[in-house]
Design an enzyme around this catalytic site. Structure first.
Site, PDB file in Angstrom:
ATOM      1  N   HIS A 248       0.927  -1.134  -0.025  1.00 41.70           N
ATOM      2  CA  HIS A 248       0.086  -0.071   0.005  1.00 41.70           C
ATOM      3  C   HIS A 248       1.163   1.323  -0.100  1.00 41.70           C
ATOM      4  O   HIS A 248       1.648   1.295   0.747  1.00 41.70           O
ATOM      5  CB  HIS A 248      -0.984   0.062   1.240  1.00 41.70           C
ATOM      6  CG  HIS A 248      -2.094   1.218   1.265  1.00 41.70           C
ATOM      7  ND1 HIS A 248      -3.033   0.878   0.610  1.00 41.70           N
ATOM      8  CD2 HIS A 248      -1.384   2.450   1.541  1.00 41.70           C
ATOM      9  CE1 HIS A 248      -3.900   2.549   0.846  1.00 41.70           C
ATOM     10  NE2 HIS A 248      -2.624   3.040   1.427  1.00 41.70           N
ATOM     11  N   CYS A 249       0.899   2.032  -0.981  1.00 46.47           N
ATOM     12  CA  CYS A 249       1.629   3.286  -1.080  1.00 46.47           C
ATOM     13  C   CYS A 249       1.010   4.686  -0.485  1.00 46.47           C
ATOM     14  O   CYS A 249       0.001   4.861  -1.285  1.00 46.47           O
ATOM     15  CB  CYS A 249       1.960   3.448  -2.488  1.00 46.47           C
ATOM     16  SG  CYS A 249       3.193   4.986  -2.734  1.00 46.47           S
ATOM     17  N   ILE A 250       1.430   4.977   0.343  1.00 50.48           N
ATOM     18  CA  ILE A 250       0.716   6.181   1.183  1.00 50.48           C
ATOM     19  C   ILE A 250       1.005   7.656   0.166  1.00 50.48           C
ATOM     20  O   ILE A 250       0.127   8.583   0.111  1.00 50.48           O
ATOM     21  CB  ILE A 250       1.284   6.637   2.489  1.00 50.48           C
ATOM     22  CG1 ILE A 250       2.848   6.835   2.427  1.00 50.48           C
ATOM     23  CG2 ILE A 250       0.808   5.624   3.429  1.00 50.48           C
ATOM     24  CD1 ILE A 250       3.468   7.202   3.906  1.00 50.48           C
TER      25      ILE A 250
ATOM     26  N   ASN B 157      -1.927   7.183  -2.404  1.00 50.51           N
ATOM     27  CA  ASN B 157      -2.873   6.805  -1.751  1.00 50.51           C
ATOM     28  C   ASN B 157      -3.870   5.634  -2.360  1.00 50.51           C
ATOM     29  O   ASN B 157      -4.984   5.718  -2.489  1.00 50.51           O
ATOM     30  CB  ASN B 157      -3.928   7.891  -1.646  1.00 50.51           C
ATOM     31  CG  ASN B 157      -4.876   7.875  -0.475  1.00 50.51           C
ATOM     32  OD1 ASN B 157      -5.008   7.119   0.367  1.00 50.51           O
ATOM     33  ND2 ASN B 157      -5.943   8.606  -0.723  1.00 50.51           N
ATOM     34  N   ASN B 158      -3.130   4.568  -2.667  1.00 50.51           N
ATOM     35  CA  ASN B 158      -3.512   3.235  -3.150  1.00 50.51           C
ATOM     36  C   ASN B 158      -2.770   2.310  -2.991  1.00 50.51           C
ATOM     37  O   ASN B 158      -1.430   2.315  -2.731  1.00 50.51           O
ATOM     38  CB  ASN B 158      -3.873   3.561  -4.507  1.00 50.51           C
ATOM     39  CG  ASN B 158      -4.883   2.783  -5.280  1.00 50.51           C
ATOM     40  OD1 ASN B 158      -5.469   1.940  -4.706  1.00 50.51           O
ATOM     41  ND2 ASN B 158      -5.035   2.835  -6.585  1.00 50.51           N
TER      42      ASN B 158
END
Ligand SMILES: [Zn+2]
Ligand SMILES: [Zn+2]
Length: 338
Positions: free
Chosen positions: A179-181, A184-185
């Site tokens: 999950h890549c902050i 945001n996805n």
């Protein structure tokens, strides 16, 4: 003294940037651990109601989907490009730098924004009750990391091989990477290609701005002939200009430009290293999730399925086939419509 204060501030900000940047790509992200640590410290320092509010805010920041890091990302990009446009671009035009060389960072920015939107808006491969059968046959179960007939208790779907439940998105994702902050996805089967292009353009942006800025400072030093001069120290003694004096001089003359240069050089190294890591995963057909987990299987000698010579990835089919699988995922959204 002025130089020392500025330099310490600079070092502090650069270190903060390193912490934030490194935290983005980890499965058990450093930022989550940092948030837990901060929460514990706050518990002893501030009153209970404030502490509860802070805890809620930190939880919301790192454990739910939110736009905080997207906004931070935009602010950082805006500041770097603002400084580049405001000072470096103008000075470089006066020094008659090549026009395409100066415009390259803007072209890369346009490409980067496109890949950012694709990456954050494309579904990574969310598994639902209605589409789970399509994903169940995409990959074989290796019997080590991925076992057959395991159900996700939250989504109530049978977990396909290489999938994982994301606690931030509250969904199971096909060929889950992480999950890549920053976008945001989740990064999964259907947006890993955009993520790779996003990282490549982001790294190229940092490298191109660093190259132009460094070129500008070198040109300034050469034109001013400062290297041929002398300076007088606090004891009144005269010395020929050395590297330390030159850095100090540039730092005090162009503080914002030198700060941006230090920041983009650091970003180039971090992003370049991370891009190489993601490219390695793509070429060997692994996900970040699998790469982190494989270390666990390799270390545990009591594990039934552990291999003495390390975990063996059964999904790799050769470099070109692995790249093709990223470009055209095994179960594509187009197939879903059939
Ligand atoms: Zn799930
Ligand atoms: Zn997610």
């Amino acid at each position: 003294m002025d130089f020392l204060i500025l330099f310490l501030l600079y070092l502090g900000l650069v270190l903060l940037s390193v912490v934030v940047c490194i935290s983005s790509g980890r499965e058990q992200s450093f930022s989550s651990k940092l948030a837990t640590w901060v929460t514990r410290v706050l518990f002893y320092v501030i009153p209970a109601p404030v502490h509860r509010a802070a805890q809620k805010a930190i939880h919301g920041l790192f454990h739910t989907r939110n736009s905080f890091f997207v906004v931070l990302h935009l602010i950082l990009e805006g500041l770097v490009y603002g400084e580049y446009t405001w000072e470096v671009f103008g000075y470089c035009q006066e020094l008659e730098f090549s026009r395409p060389f100066l415009l390259l960072p803007y072209l890369l920015l346009a490409a980067n924004v496109s890949f950012f939107i694709l990456c954050s808006k494309t579904s990574p491969g969310t598994i639902t009750k209605s589409n789970q059968l399509l994903f169940l046959h995409a990959y074989a179960y290796d019997g080590v990391m991925f076992q057959q007939d395991v159900e996700c208790l939250t989504c109530a779907v049978r977990k396909p091989a290489r999938s994982r439940h994301c606690s931030v998105c509250q969904a199971c994702v096909h060929r889950f990477d992480h999950h890549c902050i920053w976008v945001n996805n989740c990064i999964g089967a259907f947006n890993i290609r955009f993520f790779l292009c996003y990282l490549l353009t982001l790294t190229s942006m940092a490298v191109s701005i660093a190259t132009v800025t460094a070129g500008f400072l070198v040109q300034v030093v050469l034109l001013s002939n400062i290297t041929l001069g002398h300076y007088t120290d606090d004891q009144g003694q005269e010395h020929p200009v050395d590297t330390f004096f030159l850095i100090q001089h540039l730092f005090l003359t162009f503080p914002r430009i030198v700060f941006v240069l230090g920041f983009v050089i650091l970003l180039s190294v971090i992003l370049g290293s991370y891009f190489c890591f993601v490219l390695y995963l793509v070429l060997t057909n692994q996900t970040s999730n699998e790469w982190f987990k494989s270390a666990r299987y390799t270390c545990s000698s009591s594990e039934k399925h552990s291999r003495q010579d390390g975990y063996k990835n059964m999904y790799s089919k050769g470099i070109w086939a692995n790249i093709a699988e990223i470009v055209k995922p095994l179960t594509s959204p187009a197939k879903k419509r059939k």
